[in-house]
Design a protein around this motif. Structure first.
Motif, short mmCIF file in Angstrom:
data_model
loop_
_atom_site.label_atom_id
_atom_site.label_comp_id
_atom_site.label_asym_id
_atom_site.label_seq_id
_atom_site.Cartn_x
_atom_site.Cartn_y
_atom_site.Cartn_z
N ASN A 43 0.85 -1.18 0.00
CA ASN A 43 0.00 0.00 0.00
C ASN A 43 0.90 1.24 0.00
O ASN A 43 1.75 1.40 0.88
N TRP A 45 0.19 4.23 0.70
CA TRP A 45 -0.03 5.13 1.83
C TRP A 45 0.75 4.66 3.05
O TRP A 45 1.05 5.46 3.94
N VAL A 48 4.02 6.47 2.67
CA VAL A 48 3.90 7.87 3.09
C VAL A 48 3.82 7.96 4.61
O VAL A 48 4.47 8.81 5.22
N ALA A 90 3.06 11.87 -1.78
CA ALA A 90 1.61 11.92 -1.64
C ALA A 90 0.95 12.39 -2.93
O ALA A 90 -0.10 11.87 -3.34
N LEU A 93 0.87 9.49 -5.31
CA LEU A 93 -0.17 8.53 -4.96
C LEU A 93 -1.56 9.02 -5.31
O LEU A 93 -2.41 8.25 -5.76
N GLU A 97 -4.14 7.11 -7.67
CA GLU A 97 -5.50 6.79 -7.21
C GLU A 97 -6.54 7.34 -8.19
O GLU A 97 -7.54 6.68 -8.46
#
Length: 162
Positions: A43, A45, A48, A90, A93, A97
């Motif tokens: 993942n 995130w 991050v 970020a 990502l 997404e």
């Protein structure tokens, strides 16, 4: 061309190499059941989040182990270095997404999103470095760069923890 040492070319069709074998769907499902951890996705995130945690740890070290008059500047510099590492990640990502949510996306479209996301990440990193260098000339570059480089290594850490 030298006649004494002719160049030998390999004929790829003549070589029988069975090191790669195409698996059927049933074989692939059995392999996934046998080794589920090998097929787990990372993942983004989590990366991050690990970058944020590592930034806070390094900033805490800078706060507690620096001399009193320079304490705030070293801590702030470490936080800025972490921000320069975290914010572009970020953004990347968020771009991926958005591409995943696009129903009409093809593999080529997703590849274009990855390339454009990486371009945005590099551009944001350069702009953040230039912006902080111009607007905050009193930053200490050693803690800033150490924290920035540590955030870059989070990609490897999360991959190893997988």
């Amino acid at each position: 061309m030298n006649k004494e040492h002719p160049i030998k070319t390999a004929d790829w069709d003549d070589q029988a190499d069975d090191s790669f074998k195409a698996l059927s769907k049933a074989e692939m499902d059995a392999l996934r059941k046998a080794k589920p951890k090998s097929f787990a996705l990372i993942n983004g995130w989590r990366i991050v989040a690990s970058q944020v945690v590592l930034t806070l740890i390094i900033a805490s070290f800078c706060y507690f182990f620096s001399e009193s008059p320079e304490r705030v500047v070293y801590t702030y510099s470490a936080l800025v270095g972490g921000l320069i590492g975290v914010l572009p990640s970020a953004l990347f990502l968020v771009r991926l997404e958005a591409a995943k949510k696009n129903v009409k996306s093809s593999p080529g479209g997703y590849l274009a999103a990855v390339v454009s996301g990486e371009f945005l990440k590099i551009l944001a990193t350069i702009l953040l470095f230039i912006g902080f260098a111009l607007k905050q000339p009193d930053l200490k570059w050693i803690p800033l760069l150490v924290t920035y480089l540590a955030t870059l290594k989070c990609y490897l850490l999360v991959w190893f923890w997988k």
